[in-house]
Design an enzyme around this catalytic site. Structure first.
Site, PDB file in Angstrom:
ATOM      1  N   CYS A   1      -5.121  -8.485   0.799  1.00 22.51           N
ATOM      2  CA  CYS A   1      -4.291  -8.027  -0.222  1.00 22.51           C
ATOM      3  C   CYS A   1      -4.293  -6.226  -0.121  1.00 22.51           C
ATOM      4  O   CYS A   1      -5.310  -5.800  -0.227  1.00 22.51           O
ATOM      5  CB  CYS A   1      -2.844  -8.805  -0.831  1.00 22.51           C
ATOM      6  SG  CYS A   1      -3.865  -8.665  -2.330  1.00 22.51           S
ATOM      7  N   THR A   2      -3.021  -6.292  -1.021  1.00 24.57           N
ATOM      8  CA  THR A   2      -3.698  -4.765  -1.402  1.00 24.57           C
ATOM      9  C   THR A   2      -4.565  -4.314  -2.845  1.00 24.57           C
ATOM     10  O   THR A   2      -5.948  -4.602  -2.241  1.00 24.57           O
ATOM     11  CB  THR A   2      -2.543  -3.632  -1.730  1.00 24.57           C
ATOM     12  OG1 THR A   2      -1.014  -4.129  -0.907  1.00 24.57           O
ATOM     13  CG2 THR A   2      -1.803  -2.052  -2.378  1.00 24.57           C
ATOM     14  N   GLY A   3      -3.595  -4.842  -4.062  1.00 24.47           N
ATOM     15  CA  GLY A   3      -4.376  -4.804  -5.033  1.00 24.47           C
ATOM     16  C   GLY A   3      -5.082  -6.272  -5.563  1.00 24.47           C
ATOM     17  O   GLY A   3      -5.661  -6.158  -6.715  1.00 24.47           O
ATOM     18  N   ASN A   4      -4.591  -7.195  -4.836  1.00 23.01           N
ATOM     19  CA  ASN A   4      -5.417  -8.775  -5.542  1.00 23.01           C
ATOM     20  C   ASN A   4      -4.883  -8.848  -6.510  1.00 23.01           C
ATOM     21  O   ASN A   4      -5.785 -10.064  -7.400  1.00 23.01           O
ATOM     22  CB  ASN A   4      -6.910  -8.276  -5.735  1.00 23.01           C
ATOM     23  CG  ASN A   4      -7.897  -9.573  -5.215  1.00 23.01           C
ATOM     24  OD1 ASN A   4      -9.183 -10.006  -6.216  1.00 23.01           O
ATOM     25  ND2 ASN A   4      -7.378 -10.929  -4.790  1.00 23.01           N
ATOM     26  N   THR A   5      -3.324  -8.874  -6.557  1.00 21.18           N
ATOM     27  CA  THR A   5      -3.511  -9.999  -7.985  1.00 21.18           C
ATOM     28  C   THR A   5      -2.198 -10.731  -7.658  1.00 21.18           C
ATOM     29  O   THR A   5      -1.416 -11.411  -8.761  1.00 21.18           O
ATOM     30  CB  THR A   5      -2.733  -8.115  -9.373  1.00 21.18           C
ATOM     31  OG1 THR A   5      -1.574  -7.749  -8.907  1.00 21.18           O
ATOM     32  CG2 THR A   5      -4.022  -7.579  -9.598  1.00 21.18           C
ATOM     33  N   CYS A   6      -1.376 -10.548  -6.848  1.00 21.12           N
ATOM     34  CA  CYS A   6      -0.470 -11.173  -6.305  1.00 21.12           C
ATOM     35  C   CYS A   6      -0.215 -12.261  -4.896  1.00 21.12           C
ATOM     36  O   CYS A   6      -0.895 -13.135  -5.490  1.00 21.12           O
ATOM     37  CB  CYS A   6       1.071 -10.173  -5.517  1.00 21.12           C
ATOM     38  SG  CYS A   6       1.646  -9.479  -7.363  1.00 21.12           S
ATOM     39  N   ARG A   7      -0.519 -11.892  -3.551  1.00 15.86           N
ATOM     40  CA  ARG A   7      -0.520 -12.565  -2.841  1.00 15.86           C
ATOM     41  C   ARG A   7      -1.588 -13.267  -2.486  1.00 15.86           C
ATOM     42  O   ARG A   7      -2.292 -13.960  -2.666  1.00 15.86           O
ATOM     43  CB  ARG A   7      -0.255 -11.773  -1.400  1.00 15.86           C
ATOM     44  CG  ARG A   7       1.117 -11.365  -1.938  1.00 15.86           C
ATOM     45  CD  ARG A   7       1.998 -10.271  -0.152  1.00 15.86           C
ATOM     46  NE  ARG A   7       0.880  -9.059  -0.974  1.00 15.86           N
ATOM     47  CZ  ARG A   7       1.040  -7.973   0.049  1.00 15.86           C
ATOM     48  NH1 ARG A   7       1.937  -8.248   0.785  1.00 15.86           N
ATOM     49  NH2 ARG A   7       0.943  -6.888  -0.050  1.00 15.86           N
TER      50      ARG A   7
ATOM     51  N   ASP B   1       5.545  -8.451  -0.142  1.00 17.27           N
ATOM     52  CA  ASP B   1       4.977  -8.309  -1.148  1.00 17.27           C
ATOM     53  C   ASP B   1       6.028  -8.176  -2.138  1.00 17.27           C
ATOM     54  O   ASP B   1       6.877  -7.347  -2.287  1.00 17.27           O
ATOM     55  CB  ASP B   1       4.341  -6.672  -1.000  1.00 17.27           C
ATOM     56  CG  ASP B   1       3.109  -6.518  -2.426  1.00 17.27           C
ATOM     57  OD1 ASP B   1       3.174  -6.741  -3.454  1.00 17.27           O
ATOM     58  OD2 ASP B   1       3.023  -5.328  -2.113  1.00 17.27           O
TER      59      ASP B   1
END
Length: 162
Positions: free
Chosen positions: A8-14, A117
Protein backbone atom coordinates in the site's frame (compact mmCIF):
# COMPACT_ATOMS: atom_id res chain seq x y z
CA UNK A 1 7.02 -22.02 -1.35
CA UNK A 2 4.60 -19.24 -2.30
CA UNK A 3 5.53 -15.76 -1.12
CA UNK A 4 2.96 -12.96 -1.06
CA UNK A 5 3.90 -9.32 -0.58
CA UNK A 6 1.07 -6.88 0.15
CA UNK A 7 1.74 -3.27 -0.83
CA UNK A 8 0.00 0.00 0.00
CA UNK A 9 1.20 3.58 0.45
CA UNK A 10 2.66 3.95 3.94
CA UNK A 11 2.51 0.35 5.15
CA UNK A 12 0.60 1.32 8.31
CA UNK A 13 -3.04 0.53 7.43
CA UNK A 14 -4.15 -1.70 4.56
CA UNK A 15 -1.10 -3.84 3.76
CA UNK A 16 -0.37 -4.65 7.43
CA UNK A 17 -4.02 -5.69 7.85
CA UNK A 18 -3.79 -7.92 4.79
CA UNK A 19 -0.49 -9.39 5.98
CA UNK A 20 -1.90 -10.12 9.45
CA UNK A 21 -5.10 -11.66 8.09
CA UNK A 22 -3.31 -14.00 5.69
CA UNK A 23 -0.59 -14.93 8.21
CA UNK A 24 -3.27 -15.79 10.76
CA UNK A 25 -4.48 -18.54 8.42
CA UNK A 26 -1.16 -20.39 9.02
CA UNK A 27 -1.13 -21.92 5.54
CA UNK A 28 1.77 -24.36 5.06
CA UNK A 29 4.13 -23.34 2.27
CA UNK A 30 3.05 -19.71 2.35
CA UNK A 31 5.14 -16.75 3.49
CA UNK A 32 3.66 -13.27 3.79
CA UNK A 33 5.13 -9.78 4.13
CA UNK A 34 4.00 -6.21 3.52
CA UNK A 35 5.58 -2.95 2.43
CA UNK A 36 4.71 0.53 1.23
CA UNK A 37 5.63 2.44 -1.91
CA UNK A 38 6.13 5.60 0.19
CA UNK A 39 6.71 4.13 3.65
CA UNK A 40 9.11 5.22 6.32
CA UNK A 41 10.82 2.26 7.95
CA UNK A 42 9.89 1.35 11.50
CA UNK A 43 6.45 2.95 12.03
CA UNK A 44 3.84 0.85 13.85
CA UNK A 45 0.49 -0.08 12.35
CA UNK A 46 -2.14 2.59 12.97
CA UNK A 47 -3.96 2.42 16.29
CA UNK A 48 -7.25 1.55 14.57
CA UNK A 49 -5.56 -1.33 12.73
CA UNK A 50 -4.10 -2.59 15.99
CA UNK A 51 -7.52 -2.38 17.68
CA UNK A 52 -9.32 -4.23 14.88
CA UNK A 53 -6.72 -7.00 14.76
CA UNK A 54 -7.02 -7.36 18.52
CA UNK A 55 -10.83 -7.50 18.26
CA UNK A 56 -10.48 -10.19 15.59
CA UNK A 57 -7.99 -12.08 17.79
CA UNK A 58 -5.27 -11.78 15.16
CA UNK A 59 -1.85 -11.38 16.72
CA UNK A 60 0.51 -9.17 14.76
CA UNK A 61 3.58 -7.12 15.48
CA UNK A 62 4.28 -4.63 12.72
CA UNK A 63 6.91 -2.12 11.68
CA UNK A 64 6.49 -0.39 8.35
CA UNK A 65 8.92 -1.07 5.51
CA UNK A 66 9.70 0.74 2.29
CA UNK A 67 9.34 -1.49 -0.76
CA UNK A 68 12.76 -2.70 -1.91
CA UNK A 69 14.12 -4.64 -4.83
CA UNK A 70 14.97 -7.52 -2.46
CA UNK A 71 11.29 -7.74 -1.46
CA UNK A 72 10.22 -7.70 -5.09
CA UNK A 73 12.71 -10.47 -5.91
CA UNK A 74 11.58 -12.47 -2.84
CA UNK A 75 7.90 -12.42 -3.76
CA UNK A 76 5.93 -14.84 -5.88
CA UNK A 77 3.01 -12.40 -6.02
CA UNK A 78 2.82 -8.71 -5.17
CA UNK A 79 -0.73 -7.74 -4.25
CA UNK A 80 -1.38 -4.03 -4.13
CA UNK A 81 -4.28 -2.20 -2.54
CA UNK A 82 -4.95 0.06 -5.57
CA UNK A 83 -4.28 0.34 -9.29
CA UNK A 84 -2.08 3.33 -8.44
CA UNK A 85 0.09 1.17 -6.18
CA UNK A 86 0.31 -1.44 -8.93
CA UNK A 87 1.60 1.12 -11.42
CA UNK A 88 4.00 2.58 -8.84
CA UNK A 89 5.49 -0.87 -8.19
CA UNK A 90 5.86 -1.53 -11.92
CA UNK A 91 7.43 1.87 -12.60
CA UNK A 92 9.94 1.42 -9.75
CA UNK A 93 10.58 -2.27 -10.47
CA UNK A 94 9.85 -3.19 -14.11
CA UNK A 95 11.19 -6.69 -13.41
CA UNK A 96 8.05 -7.27 -11.28
CA UNK A 97 5.93 -7.46 -14.45
CA UNK A 98 3.74 -10.56 -14.39
CA UNK A 99 3.54 -10.92 -10.63
CA UNK A 100 1.91 -7.61 -9.63
CA UNK A 101 -1.87 -7.49 -9.22
CA UNK A 102 -4.30 -5.54 -7.11
CA UNK A 103 -5.68 -7.71 -4.30
CA UNK A 104 -9.16 -7.57 -5.81
CA UNK A 105 -7.86 -8.33 -9.31
CA UNK A 106 -5.99 -11.40 -8.02
CA UNK A 107 -9.18 -12.48 -6.23
CA UNK A 108 -11.04 -12.34 -9.56
CA UNK A 109 -12.78 -8.96 -9.38
CA UNK A 110 -12.58 -7.22 -12.75
CA UNK A 111 -13.88 -3.71 -11.95
CA UNK A 112 -13.46 -1.32 -9.02
CA UNK A 113 -10.23 -3.01 -7.97
CA UNK A 114 -9.14 -0.54 -5.26
CA UNK A 115 -9.30 -1.17 -1.51
CA UNK A 116 -10.47 2.06 0.16
CA UNK A 117 -7.79 3.88 2.16
CA UNK A 118 -9.09 4.32 5.74
CA UNK A 119 -6.18 6.58 6.75
CA UNK A 120 -7.44 9.34 9.04
CA UNK A 121 -10.92 7.87 9.16
CA UNK A 122 -13.06 6.57 11.98
CA UNK A 123 -12.76 3.12 13.52
CA UNK A 124 -15.87 2.18 11.54
CA UNK A 125 -14.12 3.19 8.29
CA UNK A 126 -11.21 0.92 9.22
CA UNK A 127 -13.63 -1.92 10.00
CA UNK A 128 -15.18 -1.60 6.52
CA UNK A 129 -11.70 -1.74 4.98
CA UNK A 130 -10.83 -4.77 7.13
CA UNK A 131 -14.01 -6.53 5.97
CA UNK A 132 -13.22 -5.76 2.31
CA UNK A 133 -9.65 -7.05 2.67
CA UNK A 134 -10.80 -10.18 4.57
CA UNK A 135 -13.39 -10.99 1.89
CA UNK A 136 -10.83 -10.82 -0.91
CA UNK A 137 -8.17 -12.70 1.03
CA UNK A 138 -10.67 -15.53 1.53
CA UNK A 139 -11.06 -15.65 -2.25
CA UNK A 140 -7.31 -15.74 -2.89
CA UNK A 141 -6.89 -18.51 -0.29
CA UNK A 142 -9.28 -20.62 -2.38
CA UNK A 143 -7.38 -19.68 -5.56
CA UNK A 144 -4.00 -20.56 -4.01
CA UNK A 145 -5.35 -23.86 -2.65
CA UNK A 146 -6.56 -24.85 -6.11
CA UNK A 147 -3.25 -23.90 -7.75
CA UNK A 148 -1.37 -25.85 -5.04
CA UNK A 149 -3.47 -28.96 -5.76
CA UNK A 150 -2.61 -28.66 -9.47
CA UNK A 151 1.07 -28.15 -8.64
CA UNK A 152 1.07 -31.32 -6.48
CA UNK A 153 -0.63 -33.29 -9.27
CA UNK A 154 1.96 -32.08 -11.79
CA UNK A 155 4.75 -33.09 -9.39
CA UNK A 156 3.14 -36.50 -8.87
CA UNK A 157 2.30 -35.52 -5.31
CA UNK A 158 5.95 -35.23 -4.38
CA UNK A 159 7.28 -32.35 -2.33
CA UNK A 160 10.19 -30.43 -3.79
CA UNK A 161 13.46 -30.85 -1.93
CA UNK A 162 15.15 -27.69 -0.79
Amino acid sequence: MTRILFVCTGNTCRSPMAEAILKSEKIPGLEVKSAGVYATNGAPASLHVQQILEEEKIGHSHQSSMLTEEMVDWSTYILTMTEGHKYSVLSMFPNAQGKVFTLKEFAGQKINSDIHDPYGGSLETYRKTYTDIREHINKIIEKLAVSEIFREEEDGGKEEEV
